[in-house]
Motif scaffolding. Structure first.
Motif, short mmCIF file in Angstrom:
data_model
loop_
_atom_site.label_atom_id
_atom_site.label_comp_id
_atom_site.label_asym_id
_atom_site.label_seq_id
_atom_site.Cartn_x
_atom_site.Cartn_y
_atom_site.Cartn_z
N ARG A 80 0.86 -1.18 0.09
CA ARG A 80 -0.07 -0.03 0.12
C ARG A 80 1.00 1.29 0.15
O ARG A 80 0.42 2.06 -0.66
CB ARG A 80 -0.94 0.15 1.23
N LEU A 81 2.20 1.25 0.96
CA LEU A 81 2.79 2.46 1.00
C LEU A 81 3.70 2.71 -0.33
O LEU A 81 3.91 4.07 -0.41
CB LEU A 81 3.59 2.47 1.99
N ASP A 82 4.19 1.55 -1.04
CA ASP A 82 5.22 1.72 -2.01
C ASP A 82 5.32 0.71 -2.78
O ASP A 82 5.88 -0.46 -2.99
CB ASP A 82 6.61 1.82 -1.40
N LYS A 83 4.00 0.56 -3.75
CA LYS A 83 3.60 -0.61 -4.63
C LYS A 83 4.56 -0.73 -5.74
O LYS A 83 4.90 -1.72 -6.41
CB LYS A 83 2.27 -0.54 -5.10
N HIS A 84 5.50 0.35 -5.98
CA HIS A 84 6.34 0.15 -7.12
C HIS A 84 7.89 -0.35 -6.67
O HIS A 84 8.92 -0.31 -7.40
CB HIS A 84 6.60 1.33 -8.00
N PHE A 85 8.07 -0.70 -5.22
CA PHE A 85 9.26 -1.22 -4.82
C PHE A 85 9.76 -2.38 -5.78
O PHE A 85 9.03 -3.35 -5.61
CB PHE A 85 9.39 -1.49 -3.27
N ALA A 86 10.82 -2.58 -6.22
CA ALA A 86 11.23 -3.54 -6.90
C ALA A 86 11.39 -5.03 -6.15
O ALA A 86 10.94 -6.17 -6.78
CB ALA A 86 12.76 -3.26 -7.86
N ALA A 87 11.90 -4.92 -5.00
CA ALA A 87 11.97 -6.13 -4.25
C ALA A 87 10.59 -6.64 -3.47
O ALA A 87 10.55 -7.44 -2.72
CB ALA A 87 12.99 -6.27 -3.26
N LEU A 88 9.41 -5.79 -3.86
CA LEU A 88 8.30 -6.30 -3.10
C LEU A 88 7.69 -7.79 -3.45
O LEU A 88 7.43 -8.19 -2.32
CB LEU A 88 7.11 -5.40 -3.64
N LYS A 89 7.83 -8.05 -4.59
CA LYS A 89 7.37 -9.44 -5.03
C LYS A 89 8.51 -10.49 -4.74
O LYS A 89 8.54 -11.56 -4.51
CB LYS A 89 6.66 -9.68 -6.43
N SER A 90 9.56 -10.33 -5.31
CA SER A 90 10.69 -11.17 -5.47
C SER A 90 12.11 -11.05 -4.45
O SER A 90 12.45 -11.96 -4.10
CB SER A 90 11.62 -10.78 -6.86
N GLY A 91 11.82 -10.09 -3.50
CA GLY A 91 12.94 -9.81 -2.62
C GLY A 91 12.47 -10.68 -1.47
O GLY A 91 11.50 -11.32 -1.03
N SER A 92 13.56 -10.65 -0.49
CA SER A 92 13.42 -11.63 0.79
C SER A 92 12.71 -10.59 1.78
O SER A 92 12.39 -9.34 1.81
CB SER A 92 14.73 -11.83 1.45
N VAL A 93 12.16 -11.15 2.77
CA VAL A 93 11.46 -10.75 3.97
C VAL A 93 12.27 -9.67 4.61
O VAL A 93 12.04 -8.67 4.82
CB VAL A 93 11.20 -11.82 5.36
N ASP A 94 13.79 -9.83 4.90
CA ASP A 94 14.41 -8.82 5.07
C ASP A 94 14.69 -7.68 4.66
O ASP A 94 14.65 -6.57 4.97
CB ASP A 94 16.17 -9.24 5.44
N ASP A 95 14.60 -8.03 3.07
CA ASP A 95 14.60 -6.69 2.18
C ASP A 95 13.38 -5.65 2.24
O ASP A 95 13.35 -4.61 2.47
CB ASP A 95 14.58 -7.01 0.67
N ARG A 96 12.41 -6.45 2.56
CA ARG A 96 10.94 -5.62 2.55
C ARG A 96 11.12 -5.00 4.01
O ARG A 96 10.44 -3.76 4.13
CB ARG A 96 9.61 -6.58 2.32
N SER A 97 11.48 -5.84 5.14
CA SER A 97 11.45 -5.20 6.22
C SER A 97 12.37 -4.10 6.50
O SER A 97 12.08 -2.80 6.91
CB SER A 97 11.95 -6.06 7.40
N ARG A 98 13.50 -4.09 5.98
CA ARG A 98 14.64 -2.87 5.85
C ARG A 98 13.85 -1.76 5.02
O ARG A 98 13.98 -0.61 5.39
CB ARG A 98 15.93 -3.28 5.12
N HIS A 99 13.30 -1.94 4.03
CA HIS A 99 12.48 -0.76 3.12
C HIS A 99 11.49 -0.20 3.96
O HIS A 99 11.42 0.97 3.85
CB HIS A 99 12.09 -1.65 1.94
N LEU A 100 10.72 -1.16 4.41
CA LEU A 100 9.61 -0.35 5.28
C LEU A 100 10.16 0.55 6.51
O LEU A 100 9.81 1.61 6.84
CB LEU A 100 8.72 -1.35 5.84
#
Length: 154
Positions: A80-100
């Motif tokens: 919802r906050l950053d739907k164009h983040f590249a690693a949203l679908k393919s990245g790891s949980v850690d990548d998403r957590s760091r980005h958030l």
């Protein structure tokens, strides 16, 4: 007659007297975590509200909370906050957590939408000025010029 209870005031008082509520400490921790995660998942919470929540909780508490979130809790918030983040679908949980975390701390802003490719317009063929040979005749020329007008003789 029911009396409305101010939950935030009660939580503030419980926090101020944590030693008196020691037997329910684990329940309080779980309840607060659930409330904050539910707040983060609310559709009305945008980037600025996320940053306000982080400031209200403090960096350490907020980071601990994000570290404890599951991927199923992080992904909808990040979607919802950053739907164009590249690693949203393919990245790891850690990548998403760091980005958030980075979004919440304000060190980055949401990724801009990628530019859409410009659609090519079809080139229209120019109509030829002359009619096909089978339609060339004096009658057809008269018809094209203005209908059933009779030719005036000079």
């Amino acid at each position: 007659m029911s009396v409305a209870l101010d939950g935030f005031a009660v939580l503030r008082r419980v926090g101020m007297h944590a030693d008196a509520f020691a037997p329910v400490r684990a329940d309080a921790d779980k309840a607060v975590r659930a409330l904050v995660v539910k707040c983060l998942r609310a559709k009305s919470v945008g980037i600025e509200a996320l940053r306000d929540i982080r400031r209200a909780l403090g960096d350490d508490a907020f980071d601990l909370l994000l570290d404890g979130m599951k991927d199923a809790e992080i992904t909808p918030v990040l979607t919802r906050l950053d739907k164009h983040f590249a690693a949203l679908k393919s990245g790891s949980v850690d990548d998403r957590s760091r980005h958030l975390k980075a979004l919440a701390h304000g060190s980055i802003d949401p990724v801009a939408a990628p530019a859409k490719p410009v659609k090519k317009t079809a080139v229209k063929k120019a109509k030829t000025a002359t009619a096909p040979a089978r339609l060339r005749s004096e009658v057809m020329d008269l018809f094209r010029e203005g209908g059933n007008k009779r030719r005036s003789s000079a």
